[in-house]
Design an enzyme around this catalytic site. Sequence first.
Site, short mmCIF file in Angstrom:
data_model
loop_
_atom_site.label_atom_id
_atom_site.label_comp_id
_atom_site.label_asym_id
_atom_site.label_seq_id
_atom_site.Cartn_x
_atom_site.Cartn_y
_atom_site.Cartn_z
N ASP A 10 -18.89 -2.62 2.71
CA ASP A 10 -18.64 -3.75 3.62
C ASP A 10 -19.74 -3.81 4.67
O ASP A 10 -19.55 -3.50 5.85
CB ASP A 10 -17.25 -3.60 4.27
CG ASP A 10 -16.15 -3.68 3.23
OD1 ASP A 10 -16.33 -4.38 2.23
OD2 ASP A 10 -15.11 -3.03 3.43
N LYS A 32 -17.98 -0.37 -4.26
CA LYS A 32 -17.32 -1.69 -4.31
C LYS A 32 -18.16 -2.72 -3.56
O LYS A 32 -18.41 -2.59 -2.37
CB LYS A 32 -15.92 -1.63 -3.69
CG LYS A 32 -15.15 -2.95 -3.85
CD LYS A 32 -13.71 -2.83 -3.38
CE LYS A 32 -13.57 -2.98 -1.89
NZ LYS A 32 -13.83 -4.37 -1.42
N ASP A 59 -15.81 -6.96 -6.41
CA ASP A 59 -14.53 -7.43 -5.87
C ASP A 59 -14.66 -8.87 -5.37
O ASP A 59 -14.80 -9.14 -4.18
CB ASP A 59 -14.09 -6.51 -4.73
CG ASP A 59 -12.70 -6.82 -4.23
OD1 ASP A 59 -11.94 -7.51 -4.94
OD2 ASP A 59 -12.35 -6.36 -3.12
N LEU A 60 -14.61 -9.82 -6.33
CA LEU A 60 -14.80 -11.23 -6.00
C LEU A 60 -13.49 -12.02 -6.00
O LEU A 60 -13.46 -13.17 -5.59
CB LEU A 60 -15.79 -11.87 -6.97
CG LEU A 60 -17.19 -11.24 -6.99
CD1 LEU A 60 -18.10 -12.03 -7.92
CD2 LEU A 60 -17.78 -11.16 -5.59
N LYS A 61 -12.43 -11.43 -6.51
CA LYS A 61 -11.10 -12.06 -6.51
C LYS A 61 -11.16 -13.50 -7.03
O LYS A 61 -10.77 -14.45 -6.37
CB LYS A 61 -10.48 -12.01 -5.11
CG LYS A 61 -10.26 -10.60 -4.58
CD LYS A 61 -9.60 -10.61 -3.21
CE LYS A 61 -9.36 -9.20 -2.70
NZ LYS A 61 -10.62 -8.51 -2.34
N LEU A 62 -11.63 -13.63 -8.25
CA LEU A 62 -11.80 -14.95 -8.85
C LEU A 62 -10.47 -15.68 -8.99
O LEU A 62 -9.45 -15.09 -9.38
CB LEU A 62 -12.45 -14.80 -10.23
CG LEU A 62 -13.80 -14.09 -10.28
CD1 LEU A 62 -14.28 -13.96 -11.72
CD2 LEU A 62 -14.83 -14.82 -9.43
N ASP A 64 -9.76 -19.69 -10.24
CA ASP A 64 -10.29 -21.02 -10.53
C ASP A 64 -9.72 -21.46 -11.88
O ASP A 64 -8.87 -20.78 -12.46
CB ASP A 64 -11.82 -20.98 -10.55
CG ASP A 64 -12.46 -22.29 -10.09
OD1 ASP A 64 -12.01 -23.35 -10.56
OD2 ASP A 64 -13.40 -22.24 -9.27
N ILE A 65 -10.20 -22.57 -12.40
CA ILE A 65 -9.73 -23.01 -13.71
C ILE A 65 -10.19 -22.00 -14.77
O ILE A 65 -11.19 -21.29 -14.58
CB ILE A 65 -10.22 -24.43 -14.04
CG1 ILE A 65 -11.75 -24.46 -14.13
CG2 ILE A 65 -9.72 -25.43 -12.99
CD1 ILE A 65 -12.29 -25.79 -14.63
N PRO A 66 -9.45 -21.89 -15.89
CA PRO A 66 -9.75 -20.84 -16.87
C PRO A 66 -11.19 -20.79 -17.34
O PRO A 66 -11.78 -19.70 -17.43
CB PRO A 66 -8.79 -21.19 -18.02
CG PRO A 66 -7.62 -21.82 -17.34
CD PRO A 66 -8.22 -22.64 -16.23
N THR A 118 -3.35 -6.51 0.60
CA THR A 118 -2.77 -5.50 1.49
C THR A 118 -2.70 -5.96 2.94
O THR A 118 -2.09 -5.29 3.77
CB THR A 118 -3.55 -4.17 1.42
OG1 THR A 118 -4.93 -4.42 1.70
CG2 THR A 118 -3.43 -3.55 0.04
N ARG A 179 -6.10 5.22 3.99
CA ARG A 179 -6.43 5.75 5.30
C ARG A 179 -6.04 7.23 5.37
O ARG A 179 -4.87 7.56 5.19
CB ARG A 179 -5.68 4.99 6.41
CG ARG A 179 -6.03 3.50 6.52
CD ARG A 179 -7.44 3.32 7.07
NE ARG A 179 -7.75 1.92 7.29
CZ ARG A 179 -8.32 1.13 6.40
NH1 ARG A 179 -8.60 1.59 5.19
NH2 ARG A 179 -8.59 -0.13 6.69
N GLY A 208 -13.06 2.28 2.76
CA GLY A 208 -14.17 1.60 3.40
C GLY A 208 -14.45 2.15 4.77
O GLY A 208 -15.27 3.06 4.96
N ARG A 209 -13.77 1.60 5.77
CA ARG A 209 -14.06 1.95 7.16
C ARG A 209 -13.94 3.43 7.49
O ARG A 209 -14.75 3.95 8.28
CB ARG A 209 -13.16 1.10 8.08
CG ARG A 209 -13.68 -0.30 8.26
CD ARG A 209 -12.68 -1.22 8.94
NE ARG A 209 -11.67 -1.68 8.00
CZ ARG A 209 -10.81 -2.66 8.25
NH1 ARG A 209 -10.82 -3.26 9.43
NH2 ARG A 209 -9.94 -3.04 7.34
#
Length: 236
Positions: A10, A32, A59-62, A64-66, A118, A179, A208-209
């Site tokens: 990040d 990631k 990690d693009l979390k797509l 959209d249409i198929p 999350t 965490r 991450g953090r």
Amino acid sequence: MRDRLAFALDYPTLAEASAGAAQVAELVGVLKVGLELFVAEGPAAVKLGAQLGSRIFLDLKLHDIPETVERAVATAGQLGASYLTLHGAGGPRMLQAAAERADREGAGLKLLAVTVLTSLDASDLQAVGVSAPPAEQVLRLGKLARSVGIHGLVCSTAEVAALRQALGPEAILVTPGIRPAGAAVGDQKRVGTPASALRDGSSLLVVGRPIRDAADPVAAARSILTEMSGALATPA
């Protein structure tokens, strides 16, 4: 344990991400690449994996249409990503098209359906018209995704045990919001420790953090690996 720990890059620039990843590459098997870095740097961010000997979790979390998602899946595989996320809420046709394309490409890309972020809790779900509590919605979307060929899921530590029981040993279960004991929660609402996540059946922990912002990132990563090893060595 290295292969079960993912470090979330990040960072706003490739230079910062590369420097941060290089510090802990020997301890972290997966890097990631999220929206911030990918939007800023594009495919160059994915190449960090090959440069540092780590797999890439794109990690693009797509959502959209198929056909659009299917084409993006093919491109992600060609770039060399090992994991790619898409939203389970995209529905069965989108998920199935993505899964079939990933299998046809034969690049070994594993697709992960995001169930409930999350950062969301029950009140957040209600605000967008979902009356089910997070755990129920996670299970519903998880079963849907697996039924059409998606390899695994992204879920919080609060749901991973139930998903493992419901979906069996083959599902890849990835848990963000990790965490270490005593660490700040930040903007996450459903978090857990490395030990609890592994004991409940997580396949891959995303941190991450707690590593990125540590005074000594190497020591922080090593401490997390130690906690992970101890969790599997000691009965729950």
